[in-house]
Design a protein around this motif. Structure first.
Motif, PDB file in Angstrom:
ATOM      1  N   ILE A  69       0.856  -1.186   0.000  1.00 56.61           N
ATOM      2  CA  ILE A  69       0.000   0.000   0.000  1.00 56.61           C
ATOM      3  C   ILE A  69       0.887   1.230   0.000  1.00 56.61           C
ATOM      4  CG2 ILE A  69      -1.832   1.234   1.218  1.00 56.61           C
ATOM      5  CD1 ILE A  69      -2.312  -1.516   2.711  1.00 56.61           C
ATOM      6  N   GLY A  70       0.826   2.014  -1.057  1.00 54.96           N
ATOM      7  CA  GLY A  70       1.625   3.218  -1.131  1.00 54.96           C
ATOM      8  C   GLY A  70       1.245   4.211  -0.054  1.00 54.96           C
ATOM      9  N   ALA A  71       2.220   4.989   0.397  1.00 51.32           N
ATOM     10  CA  ALA A  71       1.989   5.916   1.506  1.00 51.32           C
ATOM     11  C   ALA A  71       0.969   6.995   1.177  1.00 51.32           C
ATOM     12  CB  ALA A  71       3.312   6.571   1.916  1.00 51.32           C
ATOM     13  N   LEU A  72       0.749   7.274  -0.117  1.00 60.24           N
ATOM     14  CA  LEU A  72      -0.197   8.316  -0.509  1.00 60.24           C
ATOM     15  C   LEU A  72      -1.584   7.767  -0.871  1.00 60.24           C
ATOM     16  CD1 LEU A  72       2.072  10.690  -2.618  1.00 60.24           C
ATOM     17  CD2 LEU A  72       1.357  10.934  -0.232  1.00 60.24           C
ATOM     18  N   VAL A  73      -1.798   6.488  -0.697  1.00 59.33           N
ATOM     19  CA  VAL A  73      -3.142   5.933  -0.869  1.00 59.33           C
ATOM     20  C   VAL A  73      -4.041   6.541   0.206  1.00 59.33           C
ATOM     21  CG1 VAL A  73      -4.542   3.838  -0.737  1.00 59.33           C
ATOM     22  CG2 VAL A  73      -2.312   3.789  -1.875  1.00 59.33           C
ATOM     23  N   THR A  74      -5.142   7.144  -0.206  1.00 55.60           N
ATOM     24  CA  THR A  74      -6.024   7.760   0.775  1.00 55.60           C
ATOM     25  C   THR A  74      -6.743   6.701   1.600  1.00 55.60           C
ATOM     26  OG1 THR A  74      -7.959   7.845  -0.684  1.00 55.60           O
ATOM     27  CG2 THR A  74      -6.422   9.729  -0.764  1.00 55.60           C
ATOM     28  N   ASN A  75      -7.210   7.094   2.755  1.00 52.78           N
ATOM     29  CA  ASN A  75      -7.944   6.161   3.606  1.00 52.78           C
ATOM     30  C   ASN A  75      -9.187   5.627   2.907  1.00 52.78           C
ATOM     31  OD1 ASN A  75      -7.324   7.597   6.944  1.00 52.78           O
ATOM     32  ND2 ASN A  75      -5.965   6.644   5.457  1.00 52.78           N
ATOM     33  N   SER A  76      -9.865   6.464   2.142  1.00 50.23           N
ATOM     34  CA  SER A  76     -11.046   6.004   1.408  1.00 50.23           C
ATOM     35  C   SER A  76     -10.665   4.974   0.351  1.00 50.23           C
ATOM     36  CB  SER A  76     -11.764   7.183   0.746  1.00 50.23           C
ATOM     37  OG  SER A  76     -12.396   7.995   1.700  1.00 50.23           O
ATOM     38  N   GLY A  98     -12.831   5.196  11.442  1.00 54.04           N
ATOM     39  CA  GLY A  98     -12.127   6.413  11.824  1.00 54.04           C
ATOM     40  C   GLY A  98     -12.567   7.622  11.035  1.00 54.04           C
ATOM     41  N   ALA A  99     -12.562   8.771  11.682  1.00 51.79           N
ATOM     42  CA  ALA A  99     -12.786  10.071  11.056  1.00 51.79           C
ATOM     43  C   ALA A  99     -14.148  10.141  10.367  1.00 51.79           C
ATOM     44  CB  ALA A  99     -11.659  10.394  10.076  1.00 51.79           C
ATOM     45  N   SER A 100     -14.258  11.073   9.427  1.00 48.46           N
ATOM     46  CA  SER A 100     -15.468  11.257   8.628  1.00 48.46           C
ATOM     47  C   SER A 100     -15.130  10.918   7.182  1.00 48.46           C
ATOM     48  CB  SER A 100     -15.933  12.716   8.711  1.00 48.46           C
ATOM     49  OG  SER A 100     -14.979  13.580   8.106  1.00 48.46           O
ATOM     50  N   PRO A 101     -16.139  10.678   6.341  1.00 54.41           N
ATOM     51  CA  PRO A 101     -15.839  10.380   4.936  1.00 54.41           C
ATOM     52  C   PRO A 101     -15.015  11.469   4.264  1.00 54.41           C
ATOM     53  CG  PRO A 101     -18.115   9.826   5.434  1.00 54.41           C
ATOM     54  CD  PRO A 101     -17.577  10.547   6.639  1.00 54.41           C
ATOM     55  N   GLN A 102     -15.302  12.726   4.573  1.00 47.12           N
ATOM     56  CA  GLN A 102     -14.550  13.818   3.950  1.00 47.12           C
ATOM     57  C   GLN A 102     -13.072  13.760   4.328  1.00 47.12           C
ATOM     58  OE1 GLN A 102     -17.332  14.080   5.724  1.00 47.12           O
ATOM     59  NE2 GLN A 102     -18.831  15.385   4.690  1.00 47.12           N
ATOM     60  N   LEU A 103     -12.784  13.503   5.599  1.00 44.90           N
ATOM     61  CA  LEU A 103     -11.391  13.404   6.031  1.00 44.90           C
ATOM     62  C   LEU A 103     -10.717  12.178   5.443  1.00 44.90           C
ATOM     63  CD1 LEU A 103     -11.630  14.502   9.762  1.00 44.90           C
ATOM     64  CD2 LEU A 103     -10.377  15.667   7.955  1.00 44.90           C
ATOM     65  N   ARG A 104     -11.436  11.064   5.351  1.00 42.28           N
ATOM     66  CA  ARG A 104     -10.838   9.859   4.774  1.00 42.28           C
ATOM     67  C   ARG A 104     -10.478  10.056   3.301  1.00 42.28           C
ATOM     68  NH1 ARG A 104     -14.927   7.105   7.887  1.00 42.28           N
ATOM     69  NH2 ARG A 104     -16.161   6.784   6.006  1.00 42.28           N
ATOM     70  N   ASN A 105     -11.205  10.949   2.629  1.00 40.80           N
ATOM     71  CA  ASN A 105     -10.886  11.240   1.231  1.00 40.80           C
ATOM     72  C   ASN A 105      -9.574  12.000   1.091  1.00 40.80           C
ATOM     73  OD1 ASN A 105     -13.136   9.975   0.220  1.00 40.80           O
ATOM     74  ND2 ASN A 105     -14.330  11.837  -0.056  1.00 40.80           N
ATOM     75  N   ALA A 106      -9.136  12.669   2.145  1.00 42.85           N
ATOM     76  CA  ALA A 106      -7.892  13.450   2.099  1.00 42.85           C
ATOM     77  C   ALA A 106      -6.745  12.768   2.836  1.00 42.85           C
ATOM     78  CB  ALA A 106      -8.121  14.837   2.701  1.00 42.85           C
ATOM     79  N   ALA A 107      -7.039  12.112   3.944  1.00 41.22           N
ATOM     80  CA  ALA A 107      -5.992  11.513   4.776  1.00 41.22           C
ATOM     81  C   ALA A 107      -5.311  10.366   4.038  1.00 41.22           C
ATOM     82  CB  ALA A 107      -6.592  11.006   6.079  1.00 41.22           C
ATOM     83  N   THR A 108      -4.013  10.220   4.267  1.00 44.42           N
ATOM     84  CA  THR A 108      -3.220   9.208   3.575  1.00 44.42           C
ATOM     85  C   THR A 108      -2.776   8.100   4.521  1.00 44.42           C
ATOM     86  OG1 THR A 108      -1.146  10.394   4.001  1.00 44.42           O
ATOM     87  CG2 THR A 108      -2.335  10.935   1.957  1.00 44.42           C
ATOM     88  N   THR A 109      -2.353   7.004   3.921  1.00 43.09           N
ATOM     89  CA  THR A 109      -1.862   5.870   4.712  1.00 43.09           C
ATOM     90  C   THR A 109      -0.646   6.271   5.541  1.00 43.09           C
ATOM     91  OG1 THR A 109      -2.686   4.270   3.092  1.00 43.09           O
ATOM     92  CG2 THR A 109      -0.926   3.531   4.554  1.00 43.09           C
ATOM     93  N   PRO A 162      -3.849   7.565  18.412  1.00 43.71           N
ATOM     94  CA  PRO A 162      -5.256   7.685  18.043  1.00 43.71           C
ATOM     95  C   PRO A 162      -5.718   6.853  16.845  1.00 43.71           C
ATOM     96  CG  PRO A 162      -4.045   9.536  17.145  1.00 43.71           C
ATOM     97  CD  PRO A 162      -3.048   8.706  17.909  1.00 43.71           C
ATOM     98  N   SER A 163      -4.822   6.215  16.108  1.00 41.71           N
ATOM     99  CA  SER A 163      -5.196   5.606  14.832  1.00 41.71           C
ATOM    100  C   SER A 163      -6.021   4.331  15.000  1.00 41.71           C
ATOM    101  CB  SER A 163      -3.941   5.282  14.027  1.00 41.71           C
ATOM    102  OG  SER A 163      -4.242   4.520  12.880  1.00 41.71           O
ATOM    103  N   ASP A 164      -7.044   4.181  14.171  1.00 35.12           N
ATOM    104  CA  ASP A 164      -7.759   2.903  14.039  1.00 35.12           C
ATOM    105  C   ASP A 164      -7.031   1.999  13.049  1.00 35.12           C
ATOM    106  OD1 ASP A 164     -10.343   3.240  15.616  1.00 35.12           O
ATOM    107  OD2 ASP A 164     -10.443   5.002  14.334  1.00 35.12           O
ATOM    108  N   MET A 165      -6.601   2.565  11.933  1.00 35.32           N
ATOM    109  CA  MET A 165      -5.900   1.795  10.913  1.00 35.32           C
ATOM    110  C   MET A 165      -4.722   1.032  11.495  1.00 35.32           C
ATOM    111  SD  MET A 165      -3.813   3.192   7.567  1.00 35.32           S
ATOM    112  CE  MET A 165      -2.315   3.505   8.536  1.00 35.32           C
ATOM    113  N   CYS A 166      -3.956   1.681  12.371  1.00 39.67           N
ATOM    114  CA  CYS A 166      -2.738   1.062  12.899  1.00 39.67           C
ATOM    115  C   CYS A 166      -3.045  -0.110  13.824  1.00 39.67           C
ATOM    116  CB  CYS A 166      -1.893   2.099  13.630  1.00 39.67           C
ATOM    117  SG  CYS A 166      -1.169   3.326  12.524  1.00 39.67           S
ATOM    118  N   VAL A 167      -4.201  -0.106  14.466  1.00 45.22           N
ATOM    119  CA  VAL A 167      -4.569  -1.232  15.324  1.00 45.22           C
ATOM    120  C   VAL A 167      -4.775  -2.476  14.467  1.00 45.22           C
ATOM    121  CG1 VAL A 167      -6.204  -2.067  17.054  1.00 45.22           C
ATOM    122  CG2 VAL A 167      -5.627   0.358  16.970  1.00 45.22           C
TER     123      VAL A 167
END
Length: 338
Positions: A69-76, A98-109, A162-167
């Motif tokens: 998974i590339g580091a710039l793959v968005t959470n969405s 985690g977060a909201s859909p809008q944030l997941r569209n911007a946040a990266t791995t 705080p991360s859900d992904m990391c768990v």
């Protein structure tokens, strides 16, 4: 917000050199955490090195039987990728929690890996904080600490990661690929984040001039028997009080392999190999799950406002393992904003 310079390199090597060249430089991609910290005057980078357009880091690719998974793959993009949903549904569920859909569209791995604690005192520059200013103290120990850690704490810091992904990544035994002046290296997810010890200002083992380039998922994804259980003060856009990623490989009614990781309870995603070993070969019963929970929490310590988390975590572990064994993962609200 403080003044800063800005650059947008065209390659990973250029990005590394740009950060190395100026003390206080920071990488930025989606900016969903760093920009907030800058607004609160918690982070004061002298230069922002925008890595959001680096080529090749926004892809999910097959590699060594697993996925890279590339580091710039968005959470969405990560959560809704068909390969992730089919082969690593635990990860997809965790990201969607985690977060909201809008944030997941911007946040990266990569950014999700490196997000910083949501401790009230860390964000409040009018209070001391060892994580923000080493040596000033940790007022959370005797202060407002409802969201704080119960495992792996030190006298210097009781903040949580705080991360859900990391768990989920911890339970899946992922690894992190990084690049720096010394070249490329791979860090096991279990070794990537740190406990506070006497250096709570350091969240991870990543060097200041290193950049995350990818996350590697191993072939085994536990697609049949898993759950991500997140307990929080409100269902939408809230960080975990306690979360549990549970993944089992079943042999009839017995457990062949067990993975268990907790969020919201420590400075890093929390795994206990002894508790996982205790479950192997055991029937999938509430009694076995309760024994595992007791082992995970044997050294747990509350600080008044967060003492309730010990019992909450015990119940959450039992519930999550029960869901995973039955193949009935915790449902989530799936709100996809394209």
């Amino acid at each position: 917000m403080n003044r800063f310079s800005y650059s947008r390199p065209g390659a990973v090597s250029e990005a590394v050199r740009a950060v190395q060249a100026e003390a206080g430089a920071k990488f930025i991609a989606g900016g969903t955490n760093l920009v907030d910290l800058m607004k609160y005057d918690v982070e004061r980078p002298r230069r922002l090195v925008d890595v959001g357009a680096l080529p090749g880091l926004d892809r999910i690719e097959e590699q060594a039987g697993g996925l890279r998974i590339g580091a710039l793959v968005t959470n969405s993009a990560l959560a809704y990728d068909p390969r992730i949903q089919e082969r690593y549904p635990l990860l997809s569920r965790a990201v969607l929690s985690g977060a909201s859909p809008q944030l997941r569209n911007a946040a990266t791995t990569g950014g999700n890996l490196l997000q910083r604690t949501r401790c009230y005192y860390f964000y409040d520059t009018g209070t001391p904080c060892n994580k923000r200013e080493p040596g000033t103290g940790c007022p959370a120990v005797n202060g407002v600490n409802r969201i704080h850690a119960i495992l792996g704490t030190s006298e210097h810091c009781i903040a949580t990661h705080p991360s859900d992904m990391c768990v989920a990544l911890a339970a899946l035994e992922a690894s992190v690929e990084v690049t720096g002046p010394g070249g490329d290296r791979r860090i096991a997810l279990a070794d990537f984040h740190r406990l506070p010890g006497d250096q709570p200002e350091r969240d991870s083992t990543l060097g200041a001039d290193e950049i995350v380039t990818a996350v590697q998922l191993p072939p085994k994804g536990f697609p049949a028997n898993y759950t991500y259980l997140k307990l929080r003060d409100r269902q939408s856009y809230a960080f975990a009080l306690v979360s549990v990623a549970a993944a089992l490989e079943m042999d009839g009614g017995s457990i062949r392999e067990a993975r268990l990781a907790l969020g919201g309870v420590a400075h890093k995603p929390w795994r206990d190999p002894q508790a996982e070993a205790l479950l192997r070969g055991r029937p999938a019963t509430r009694e076995a799950f309760a024994e595992a929970a007791a082992l995970v929490l044997k050294d747990a310590r509350g600080y008044g406002g967060n003492t309730f988390k010990i019992e909450l975590a015990r119940r959450a572990i039992i519930r999550a393992l029960s869901q995973a064994a039955a193949g009935t993962p915790q449902p989530i609200a799936d709100k996809h904003i394209a």
